[in-house]
Design a protein around this motif. Structure first.
Motif, PDB file in Angstrom:
ATOM      1  N   VAL A 139      40.815  30.838  45.759  1.00 11.25           N
ATOM      2  CA  VAL A 139      40.185  31.925  46.513  1.00 11.25           C
ATOM      3  C   VAL A 139      38.993  31.360  47.291  1.00 11.25           C
ATOM      4  O   VAL A 139      38.815  31.628  48.471  1.00 11.25           O
ATOM      5  CB  VAL A 139      39.718  33.063  45.575  1.00 11.25           C
ATOM      6  CG1 VAL A 139      38.880  34.073  46.352  1.00 11.25           C
ATOM      7  CG2 VAL A 139      40.905  33.754  44.924  1.00 11.25           C
ATOM      8  N   ALA A 140      38.204  30.539  46.605  1.00 14.45           N
ATOM      9  CA  ALA A 140      37.004  29.981  47.225  1.00 14.45           C
ATOM     10  C   ALA A 140      37.345  29.142  48.450  1.00 14.45           C
ATOM     11  O   ALA A 140      36.694  29.243  49.483  1.00 14.45           O
ATOM     12  CB  ALA A 140      36.231  29.150  46.209  1.00 14.45           C
ATOM     13  N   ASP A 157      42.792  29.629  40.102  1.00 15.76           N
ATOM     14  CA  ASP A 157      42.842  30.798  40.994  1.00 15.76           C
ATOM     15  C   ASP A 157      41.521  30.957  41.749  1.00 15.76           C
ATOM     16  O   ASP A 157      41.501  31.178  42.957  1.00 15.76           O
ATOM     17  CB  ASP A 157      43.069  32.109  40.202  1.00 15.76           C
ATOM     18  CG  ASP A 157      44.391  32.115  39.455  1.00 15.76           C
ATOM     19  OD1 ASP A 157      45.347  31.516  39.961  1.00 15.76           O
ATOM     20  OD2 ASP A 157      44.454  32.726  38.367  1.00 15.76           O
ATOM     21  N   LEU A 158      40.424  30.873  41.009  1.00 13.80           N
ATOM     22  CA  LEU A 158      39.113  31.070  41.639  1.00 13.80           C
ATOM     23  C   LEU A 158      38.834  29.995  42.689  1.00 13.80           C
ATOM     24  O   LEU A 158      38.329  30.296  43.767  1.00 13.80           O
ATOM     25  CB  LEU A 158      37.995  31.015  40.588  1.00 13.80           C
ATOM     26  CG  LEU A 158      37.673  32.282  39.803  1.00 13.80           C
ATOM     27  CD1 LEU A 158      36.360  32.086  39.053  1.00 13.80           C
ATOM     28  CD2 LEU A 158      37.580  33.506  40.710  1.00 13.80           C
ATOM     29  N   VAL A 187      42.269  35.618  34.978  1.00 16.77           N
ATOM     30  CA  VAL A 187      42.099  34.826  36.193  1.00 16.77           C
ATOM     31  C   VAL A 187      41.723  33.397  35.788  1.00 16.77           C
ATOM     32  O   VAL A 187      40.826  33.184  34.983  1.00 16.77           O
ATOM     33  CB  VAL A 187      41.018  35.442  37.112  1.00 16.77           C
ATOM     34  CG1 VAL A 187      40.763  34.559  38.327  1.00 16.77           C
ATOM     35  CG2 VAL A 187      41.433  36.842  37.543  1.00 16.77           C
ATOM     36  N   THR A 198      33.053  26.662  42.219  1.00 19.59           N
ATOM     37  CA  THR A 198      33.647  27.613  43.172  1.00 19.59           C
ATOM     38  C   THR A 198      32.832  27.657  44.468  1.00 19.59           C
ATOM     39  O   THR A 198      33.381  27.895  45.536  1.00 19.59           O
ATOM     40  CB  THR A 198      33.734  29.061  42.607  1.00 19.59           C
ATOM     41  OG1 THR A 198      32.429  29.551  42.328  1.00 19.59           O
ATOM     42  CG2 THR A 198      34.593  29.133  41.362  1.00 19.59           C
ATOM     43  N   LEU A 216      33.262  35.159  47.562  1.00 27.34           N
ATOM     44  CA  LEU A 216      34.164  34.057  47.908  1.00 27.34           C
ATOM     45  C   LEU A 216      34.990  34.401  49.150  1.00 27.34           C
ATOM     46  O   LEU A 216      35.884  33.659  49.521  1.00 27.34           O
ATOM     47  CB  LEU A 216      35.090  33.728  46.731  1.00 27.34           C
ATOM     48  CG  LEU A 216      34.411  33.228  45.455  1.00 27.34           C
ATOM     49  CD1 LEU A 216      35.439  32.961  44.364  1.00 27.34           C
ATOM     50  CD2 LEU A 216      33.603  31.964  45.710  1.00 27.34           C
ATOM     51  N   GLY A 256      45.718  38.936  37.877  1.00 28.22           N
ATOM     52  CA  GLY A 256      45.325  38.026  36.804  1.00 28.22           C
ATOM     53  C   GLY A 256      45.411  38.712  35.448  1.00 28.22           C
ATOM     54  O   GLY A 256      45.979  38.181  34.503  1.00 28.22           O
TER      55      GLY A 256
END
Ligand code: ADP
Ligand code: MG
Lengths: 231, 307
Positions: free
Chosen positions: A100-101, A96-97, A92, A146, B290, B304
């Motif tokens: 998502v956040a 990507d994070l 990941v 994030t 999140l 991922g």
């Protein structure tokens, strides 16, 4: 905005980690929770975000009892949390994070802004995997980014200074000052004087109980007397 | 090429195209070639009776691509195909293979693909193989790839092998002999679900001085599926070998990892790593904070991991 009503947390071994914590956080308030290691600060944060469930007590958020809501539901209501120990993934990416956040696919330039805020060069980091090839400090900054990428109403940071050298942390305090100026509701668990100083209110937790609570002027003089590991 | 919708879907999945690609190619559908082209440097020659291909790549060929995808869209077809690659010296080429089976009938369809690569001195090849199955029939979608790589001095082979969806049973055998200064890199991605089984077997012989092998396999096993990963690296010379098997287990699935390192000299440096376990709880928690649900978080982590 957020009200904790007699929150207690007892482990399976019936050890009392938190003992009837009651606390009010006003909208736009900057609250700092401090206190010795093991006093229950992280446990309290995890209870607010829903990672742990209290043994007794209620959490009221914007007049709603959220005590029995899931992590996801609380997140969607606008509560954000930055972990003390950043979580690592395999495969990941930072990008990507951040997507998502933020809840949507962002342009790279837009996502990159959140990295710049925490002092990371987007070109270098955006497409890196969030894995153990990153240093503790890098992971910690990404973790904070994030949380910034979320459009949250209440932001909780668990020891944002951990793993980050003092010189860089100096820069990171700008992030918190800016959040404060934006009137976000903020809870920071910290031992850092720079953070304690910008607080509206400081809470000292000791042995799962609130030892003291008040404005920084009042509390800081109290702390310097005792040894809470303030640097 | 005249293709059915299912055949197009297969070629899209395994070769990213159902149109005539650039460079040399052979498209095989239900046991027959439906399109073939050689280029100045790459000669694609069919073996007798549709048993496969001999592919000759001339010395000094650079930046060329060969597509040889295979589609099976009928139930009950069983085939064994031999594709031999004769690669001369100083070549740089990419080979895109892969096979998909659409089976909506009652009988198993099976493709056993044997790929042999004779890679000449200082040549570099990249081999991309994707396997894919779909269709609701009772008949199985079975793919058994065998990949043999013979690397001469200074040659490099990079293998990317992926089986992400719909293959009921697979036995994947990959072997290599690696001479002086030659290198093999393998990147495998596997996902099994339902009652699928997958076995992945590696036999790598590092014969040459300063030869290198690096195998990384990542897999996800869901439902009642079973996977076996067996990697043997033999170091016969001063060499470096590394294999890593990383697996995520879900539901009632099982994964067996059997590593073997066989060092025949003290100058052989061989490492094996294996990590098998369920999705880490803190990864799920982080993604849920999140705003993802648990199942959204799971697919994010898996996507991922297999990317
Ligand atoms: N699930 C648990 N089971 C047992 N002990 C726990 C559990 N969670 C936390 N603790 C203990 O609770 C105490 C408070 O931990 P923590 O909230 O992390 O403190 P702090 O963040 O203030 O350093 C520690 O003694 C810790 O070991
Ligand atoms: Mg803590």
């Amino acid at each position: 905005m957020l009200k904790l009503n007699k929150i207690s947390f007892t482990t399976g071994g019936s050890r009392k980690i938190l003992d009837s914590i009651s606390l009010k956080v006003r909208s736009g308030e900057f609250l700092v929770i401090t206190g010795p290691n093991g006093s229950g600060k992280s446990t309290l944060a995890q209870i607010i975000i829903g990672i742990k469930n209290p043994t007794s007590g209620q959490i009221i958020y914007n007049k709603t009892d959220i005590t029995n809501l899931s992590i996801t539901e609380r997140a969607k209501m606008g509560i954000a949390f930055s972990f003390q120990q950043p979580v690592k993934f395999k495969g990941v990416k930072v990008y990507d994070l951040l997507n998502v956040a933020s809840g949507a696919m962002m342009e790279k330039a837009e996502a990159g802004k959140y990295l710049e805020k925490v002092g990371l060069n987007p070109e270098q980091y955006l497409l890196r995997e969030v894995n153990d090839k990153l240093s503790g400090g890098e992971l910690k900054r990404i973790e904070i980014a994030t949380v910034l990428a979320r459009d949250a109403k209440v932001l909780i940071f668990d020891e944002p200074e951990a793993g980050i050298d003092l010189w860089s942390f100096e820069n990171l305090t700008k992030v918190f000052k800016k959040l404060k100026a934006e009137k976000k509701t903020i809870i920071v668990i910290s031992h850092q004087e720079r953070i304690l100083k910008i607080a509206d209110k400081i809470v000292i937790l000791e042995n799962g109980k609130i030892e003291a609570e008040g404005a920084p002027e009042k509390i800081l003089s109290q702390i310097t007397g005792a040894n809470y590991g303030i640097n | 090429m005249e293709l059915t919708d299912e055949e197009r879907q297969i070629f899209c999945e395994v070769a990213d195209t159902f149109e005539v690609p650039e460079g040399a190619y052979n498209f095989r559908v239900n046991g027959k070639s439906v399109g073939r082209k050689s280029t100045k440097n790459i000669n694609v020659v069919p073996k007798e009776g549709g048993r496969g291909l001999d592919i000759y790549i001339k010395k000094g060929t650079k930046n060329e691509t060969v597509h040889i995808p295979v589609a099976i869209s009928v139930t009950g077809l069983k085939e064994t195909v031999y594709n031999d690659f004769h690669i001369e010296e100083d070549v740089e080429a990419t080979i895109i293979a892969g096979c998909g089976i659409y089976n909506c009938g009652p009988t198993d369809s099976v493709h056993d693909g044997v790929h042999r690569f004779y890679v000449g001195k200082n040549s570099k090849i990249k081999y991309i193989e994707k396997h894919y199955g779909f269709g609701q029939g009772r008949g199985g979608k079975i793919l058994n790839p065998t990949t043999e790589v013979y690397l001469e001095q200074g040659a490099t082979a990079e293998l990317e092998m992926e089986q992400i969806k719909g293959v009921d049973s697979t036995i994947r055998k990959t072997s290599a002999t690696v001479e002086d200064n030659a290198k093999i890199f393998v990147r495998e991605r596997l996902m099994t679900h339902g009652r699928q089984t997958a076995e992945s077997i590696y036999d790598i012989e590092l014969n040459g001085k300063d030869s290198v092998a690096d195998i990384t396999s990542r897999s996800v096993a869901q439902d009642l599926s079973k996977q076996t990963f067996k990697a043997t690296i033999i170091g016969n010379n001063k060499c470096r070998g590394h294999s890593a098997c990383d697996a995520i287990l879900m539901d009632q699935a099982e994964v067996h990892a059997i590593p073997a390192l066989d060092a025949k000299t003290k100058d052989a440096e061989l490492i094996h790593e294996a990590a098998i376990g369920k999705i880490a709880g803190d990864q799920l928690t982080k993604l849920m904070t999140l705003g993802l649900t648990k199942s959204q978080a799971e697919s994010k982590i898996i996507n991922g991991f297999l990317a």
